[in-house]
Scaffold this motif. Structure first.
Motif, PDB file in Angstrom:
ATOM      1  N   UNK A   1      53.201   2.850 -47.753  1.00  0.00           N
ATOM      2  CA  UNK A   1      53.003   3.477 -49.058  1.00  0.00           C
ATOM      3  C   UNK A   1      53.727   2.732 -50.151  1.00  0.00           C
ATOM      4  N   UNK A   2      54.135   3.457 -51.169  1.00  0.00           N
ATOM      5  CA  UNK A   2      54.745   2.840 -52.338  1.00  0.00           C
ATOM      6  C   UNK A   2      56.174   2.409 -52.034  1.00  0.00           C
ATOM      7  N   UNK A   3      56.690   1.559 -52.885  1.00  0.00           N
ATOM      8  CA  UNK A   3      58.058   1.087 -52.712  1.00  0.00           C
ATOM      9  C   UNK A   3      58.078  -0.314 -52.143  1.00  0.00           C
ATOM     10  N   UNK A   4      59.275  -0.858 -52.075  1.00  0.00           N
ATOM     11  CA  UNK A   4      59.434  -2.231 -51.596  1.00  0.00           C
ATOM     12  C   UNK A   4      59.296  -2.266 -50.082  1.00  0.00           C
ATOM     13  N   UNK A   5      58.418  -3.103 -49.600  1.00  0.00           N
ATOM     14  CA  UNK A   5      58.233  -3.260 -48.160  1.00  0.00           C
ATOM     15  C   UNK A   5      58.238  -4.730 -47.822  1.00  0.00           C
ATOM     16  N   UNK A   6      59.414  -5.294 -47.802  1.00  0.00           N
ATOM     17  CA  UNK A   6      59.522  -6.702 -47.489  1.00  0.00           C
ATOM     18  C   UNK A   6      59.315  -6.946 -46.010  1.00  0.00           C
ATOM     19  N   UNK A   7      59.604  -8.166 -45.633  1.00  0.00           N
ATOM     20  CA  UNK A   7      59.426  -8.539 -44.228  1.00  0.00           C
ATOM     21  C   UNK A   7      60.275  -7.629 -43.352  1.00  0.00           C
ATOM     22  N   UNK A   8      59.686  -7.122 -42.296  1.00  0.00           N
ATOM     23  CA  UNK A   8      60.421  -6.262 -41.380  1.00  0.00           C
ATOM     24  C   UNK A   8      60.308  -4.796 -41.691  1.00  0.00           C
ATOM     25  N   UNK A   9      59.510  -4.440 -42.694  1.00  0.00           N
ATOM     26  CA  UNK A   9      59.392  -3.023 -43.059  1.00  0.00           C
ATOM     27  C   UNK A   9      58.814  -2.227 -41.896  1.00  0.00           C
ATOM     28  N   UNK A  10      57.991  -2.904 -41.122  1.00  0.00           N
ATOM     29  CA  UNK A  10      57.265  -2.210 -40.075  1.00  0.00           C
ATOM     30  C   UNK A  10      58.105  -1.889 -38.852  1.00  0.00           C
ATOM     31  N   UNK A  11      59.267  -2.519 -38.737  1.00  0.00           N
ATOM     32  CA  UNK A  11      60.009  -2.386 -37.486  1.00  0.00           C
ATOM     33  C   UNK A  11      60.416  -0.937 -37.231  1.00  0.00           C
ATOM     34  N   UNK A  12      60.761  -0.202 -38.288  1.00  0.00           N
ATOM     35  CA  UNK A  12      61.130   1.201 -38.093  1.00  0.00           C
ATOM     36  C   UNK A  12      59.941   2.021 -37.622  1.00  0.00           C
ATOM     37  N   UNK A  13      58.809   1.785 -38.224  1.00  0.00           N
ATOM     38  CA  UNK A  13      57.616   2.556 -37.853  1.00  0.00           C
ATOM     39  C   UNK A  13      57.190   2.214 -36.430  1.00  0.00           C
ATOM     40  N   UNK A  14      57.178   0.923 -36.119  1.00  0.00           N
ATOM     41  CA  UNK A  14      56.790   0.510 -34.764  1.00  0.00           C
ATOM     42  C   UNK A  14      57.760   1.069 -33.748  1.00  0.00           C
ATOM     43  N   UNK A  15      59.030   0.986 -34.071  1.00  0.00           N
ATOM     44  CA  UNK A  15      60.047   1.488 -33.156  1.00  0.00           C
ATOM     45  C   UNK A  15      59.855   2.992 -32.934  1.00  0.00           C
ATOM     46  N   UNK A  16      59.574   3.729 -33.999  1.00  0.00           N
ATOM     47  CA  UNK A  16      59.413   5.172 -33.869  1.00  0.00           C
ATOM     48  C   UNK A  16      58.209   5.512 -33.015  1.00  0.00           C
ATOM     49  N   UNK A  17      57.086   4.884 -33.305  1.00  0.00           N
ATOM     50  CA  UNK A  17      55.876   5.147 -32.522  1.00  0.00           C
ATOM     51  C   UNK A  17      56.101   4.812 -31.053  1.00  0.00           C
ATOM     52  N   UNK A  18      56.880   3.772 -30.807  1.00  0.00           N
ATOM     53  CA  UNK A  18      57.099   3.317 -29.429  1.00  0.00           C
ATOM     54  C   UNK A  18      58.055   4.216 -28.678  1.00  0.00           C
ATOM     55  N   UNK A  19      59.038   4.781 -29.384  1.00  0.00           N
ATOM     56  CA  UNK A  19      60.073   5.547 -28.681  1.00  0.00           C
ATOM     57  C   UNK A  19      59.825   7.049 -28.656  1.00  0.00           C
ATOM     58  N   UNK A  20      58.961   7.544 -29.515  1.00  0.00           N
ATOM     59  CA  UNK A  20      58.681   8.987 -29.499  1.00  0.00           C
ATOM     60  C   UNK A  20      58.243   9.494 -28.132  1.00  0.00           C
ATOM     61  N   UNK A  21      57.394   8.789 -27.398  1.00  0.00           N
ATOM     62  CA  UNK A  21      57.008   9.301 -26.075  1.00  0.00           C
ATOM     63  C   UNK A  21      58.193   9.544 -25.154  1.00  0.00           C
ATOM     64  N   UNK A  22      59.155   8.643 -25.171  1.00  0.00           N
ATOM     65  CA  UNK A  22      60.333   8.851 -24.322  1.00  0.00           C
ATOM     66  C   UNK A  22      61.165  10.005 -24.850  1.00  0.00           C
ATOM     67  N   UNK A  23      61.253  10.104 -26.170  1.00  0.00           N
ATOM     68  CA  UNK A  23      62.030  11.183 -26.787  1.00  0.00           C
ATOM     69  C   UNK A  23      61.490  12.549 -26.369  1.00  0.00           C
ATOM     70  N   UNK A  24      60.173  12.651 -26.344  1.00  0.00           N
ATOM     71  CA  UNK A  24      59.573  13.950 -26.051  1.00  0.00           C
ATOM     72  C   UNK A  24      59.088  14.077 -24.603  1.00  0.00           C
ATOM     73  N   UNK A  25      59.275  13.018 -23.822  1.00  0.00           N
ATOM     74  CA  UNK A  25      58.955  13.118 -22.396  1.00  0.00           C
ATOM     75  C   UNK A  25      57.483  13.076 -22.057  1.00  0.00           C
ATOM     76  N   UNK A  26      56.708  12.222 -22.752  1.00  0.00           N
ATOM     77  CA  UNK A  26      55.285  12.111 -22.434  1.00  0.00           C
ATOM     78  C   UNK A  26      55.120  11.117 -21.289  1.00  0.00           C
TER      79      UNK A  26
END
Lengths: 384, 354
Positions: free
Chosen positions: B10-35
């Motif tokens: 979305x809006x705001x500054x999204x320089x190189x590496x902005x995606x790492x938080x989103x990718x990390x979250x999508x990747x780790x949520x299954x373990x967090x919630x036990x899927x």
């Protein structure tokens, strides 16, 4: 049939070396495979990722018909551009498939819809390949619907697999549909879809090239173009279609402030009395033309020049891409009758020109040093 | 079969590496919630390729140019004693909290919506990244590539517009490879959907960015729309089509509780009401079983909030007021104003909570 039955089926990606007839024979395993039932889910029968995770045991007698195996056997024909041969083989295989002709497994209307899609694909390919500009049309992805055999798998709570989703006769498979039927329809569709992906690959490469070129033009337009202040952006935006792929080729200048240097000679030809004034200019209006790459531009604008030493002057300016601008400013003569007209150049162009004599001198001195070193190798070069 | 999920920020500054938080979250949520499915299938990364799509260079370049020009002009005229009005001083003149959020975030919305050259540049950049990733995924084996999009906030408008162009407009060289007759997107996941309030042409209810069953040409197979109750951005002019059929899924999180990040990309993903449908759509219903879903929803509803009941209550009232005011006109301008007010109010409340 015999050659196919003796050979142990495998899913390794061998390069195909078979004739078209043998390819068709390879595909026509329905007699031996068709009625073998499987105990897999709808997704495992119709989603390629899930299919690829199936074990040989889960695939059973369907192993030779794995979509990757089928594609591997088509590959040589695909690389040779024998599209119709491959499609004809697939159609022949479909027509001989006992599964699709068993109405307890595949309803008649589903078989007819599937067969119709195969026929339409064949006709479209034939027409596309027969045209005088077949290659060009292929590179534009014209004439052949490339996702005709795409499969949509989804739904909640119950998943479905739908083929020909956007056609007037979609074919939907359910959890209750026999796995044999699902595999017969989906695995074949996946092979065809991959064939069409191969057919569309030149167009995808061409698309990427075109869009990458457009992106680089936008970068040039922004980095190397004539700057625009917010009101200019507004005005130029009114002249521009936001659905355009490439940046504009022209640009209007409106009330554009800029910095420059005015060189004023009080008398014509009196270069020894040349006077430099720092100038703030406003270009009330003007126009810029860009080259195709948007890396350079030429422009013309009117100019009003303001300095701290002289009254305001008016004139015109020529813009020469990132080199800068150069123009001429006219003023009323001063109280002593002195001319106050000036040559206007942009600040960065002035700096470039001002530094050029020094750079030329340095280059000349360095060249002379090199010559001397060759003529007098024992001599120590002077420090500069 | 490579599955690509494009992530559109979305809006705001999204320089190189902005995606790492989103990718990390999508990747780790299954373990967090036990899927369990993800543990059984080597994790999310084995089943989908997450492709970040960036476009904010278009905004940064322009703002940087104005900033430099403004500063250079100001310095020059002062230094050389040339008396001119300060034409662009307002570019620097931001002291209030809301103003800061305007320049850090909301100016992107303004530029995208009202400056056609910026709009076009962003759309070309997004289309190029989509096509390039597809080509890379297809590689030399002509792999079938399935494409889906996950977009947030301004990214929902950008994604809608880029997809609408891909679907219906050949390139200037006549290339039709990603047009609607040759390709479609599997899923479109829209978080904090502002595509309707920022729409130009085609309008979002008329474009091809719709699933089958919605009437007309459809470029998607499934459309998922997620909105948090206390997120003012999508509330200005909600995306709420009628009669789009079962392939359009809307999730309005009506949770009574508010925290400081109701608009945040990561907060949206954290909510099982959001990430469970995404995982199931991408990987099948087995990706999250009914029991796992129920447990996730329960644990999320009982998650502890910051210990600042007073600040959160005040924030909730403030957000409700902002939403009520902004939704009266439902214009891009009201979105920008409401957005700045919301971000400032949330920041102030969070700061007061520490």
């Amino acid at each position: 049939m015999r050659a196919s039955r003796r050979r142990a089926p495998d899913i390794s990606r061998s390069t195909g070396r078979k004739s078209a007839a043998t390819l068709a024979l390879f595909l026509m395993l329905a007699a031996g495979v068709g009625t073998a039932d499987a105990q897999t889910s709808l997704r495992q029968d119709c989603d390629l990722d899930a299919i690829r995770r199936l074990t040989p045991t889960e695939m059973g007698a369907w192993l030779p018909r794995h979509p990757d195996s089928v594609y591997a056997h088509m590959q040589a024909r695909i690389e040779a551009g024998e599209w119709l041969t491959v499609v004809d083989s697939i159609i022949a295989d479909f027509d001989a498939d006992v599964v699709v002709h068993d109405t307890t497994l595949v309803p008649l209307d589903a078989r007819l819809a599937y067969r119709l899609q195969l026929s339409e694909l064949r006709n479209a390919l034939a027409a596309a390949l027969a045209g005088p500009d077949a290659q060009a049309r292929r590179e534009r992805a014209e004439g052949v619907q490339l996702d005709r055999f795409a499969i949509d798998v989804g739904g909640d709570p119950d998943e479905e697999a739908t083929l020909f989703l956007r056609s007037t006769t979609p074919v939907t498979l359910y959890s209750a549909t026999p796995s044999t039927a699902r595999r017969s329809l989906c695995w074949r569709a996946l092979a065809v879809h991959r064939l069409l992906t191969a057919y569309g690959s030149p167009a995808l490469r061409a698309l990427v090239q075109e869009l990458q070129l457009a992106s680089s033009r936008w970068d040039n337009y922004m980095d190397l173009g004539y700057s625009q202040f917010p009101w200019e952006l507004w005005l130029n935006g009114r002249r521009f279609d936001a659905t355009s792929e490439n940046p504009p080729r022209t640009q209007v200048i409106l009330m554009h402030p800029a910095l420059g240097i005015e060189l004023v000679a009080p008398r014509l030809g009196a270069l020894d009395e040349l006077h430099r004034s720092n100038s703030f200019t406003v270009e009330p209006f003007g126009y810029v033309w860009y080259n195709e790459a948007r890396s350079f531009y030429l422009g013309l604008s009117a100019a009003v020049s303001l300095t701290s030493e002289m009254p305001a002057g008016v004139g015109g300016t020529a813009h020469l891409g990132s080199w800068g601008h150069v123009g001429y400013i006219i003023r009323k003569r001063g109280s002593a009758g002195r001319r106050q007209d000036g040559l206007l150049i942009s600040l960065d162009l002035y700096q470039f020109l001002a530094e050029t004599p020094d750079r030329l001198k340095e280059a000349k001195a360095a060249a002379l040093d090199r010559i001397r070193m060759r003529l007098e190798p024992d001599r120590t070069p002077p420090e500069r | 079969m490579p599955k690509l999920l494009y992530l559109v920020h979305g809006m705001g500054v999204h320089g190189k590496g902005w995606d790492s938080d989103v990718i990390d979250r999508l990747t780790t949520l299954p373990a967090t919630f036990g899927y369990q499915w993800f543990a059984d299938h080597e994790g999310l990364g084995a089943s989908v390729r997450l492709v970040p799509v960036s476009y904010d260079e278009a905004f940064a370049d322009l703002l940087g140019q104005w900033d430099r020009s403004s500063e250079a002009l100001s310095d020059f005229t002062q230094k050389h004693g040339i008396a001119v009005p300060d034409l662009l001083g307002w570019l620097h003149d931001v002291n209030e909290e809301e103003g800061k959020f305007f320049w850090s975030h909301l100016v992107d919305v303004l530029l995208y919506r009202f400056v056609p050259t910026v709009t076009a540049r962003v759309r070309t950049a997004v289309k190029e990244q989509i096509a390039t990733a597809m080509l890379e995924a297809s590689s030399d084996d002509n792999e079938i590539v399935q494409t889906s999009v996950l977009a947030h906030s301004l990214g929902t408008s950008v994604a809608h517009d880029a997809l609408a162009l891909l679907a219906t407009q050949p390139t200037e060289q006549g290339n039709r490879r990603l047009m609607i007759e040759n390709h479609h997107f599997e899923h479109l996941f829209m978080l904090s959907n502002v595509s309707r309030v920022l729409e130009t042409s085609p309008e979002v209810y008329e474009s091809a960015v719709r699933p089958p069953g919605a009437g007309g040409a459809s470029y998607l197979n499934w459309y998922y729309n997620f909105q948090h109750r206390f997120d003012p951005f999508p509330a200005v002019k909600p995306f709420a089509p009628v009669g789009w059929g079962r392939r359009y899924r809307a999730v309005l999180d009506g949770e009574e509780r508010i925290d400081f990040h109701a608009h945040d990309f990561l907060d949206y993903l954290d909510d099982p009401q959001v990430h469970i449908p995404i995982y199931r759509a991408l990987f099948g219903n087995d990706a999250v079983t009914s029991a796992e879903a129920e447990q996730a929803l329960t644990s999320y509803a009982m998650r502890p909030l910051p210990p600042c009941a007073g600040e959160l209550d005040s924030l909730r009232m403030r957000v409700e007021q902002i939403i009520a005011l902004a939704s009266v006109s439902g214009t891009p301008t009201s979105l920008i104003i409401a957005g700045a007010q919301f971000l400032a109010a949330a920041r102030e409340a969070a700061d007061a909570c520490i």
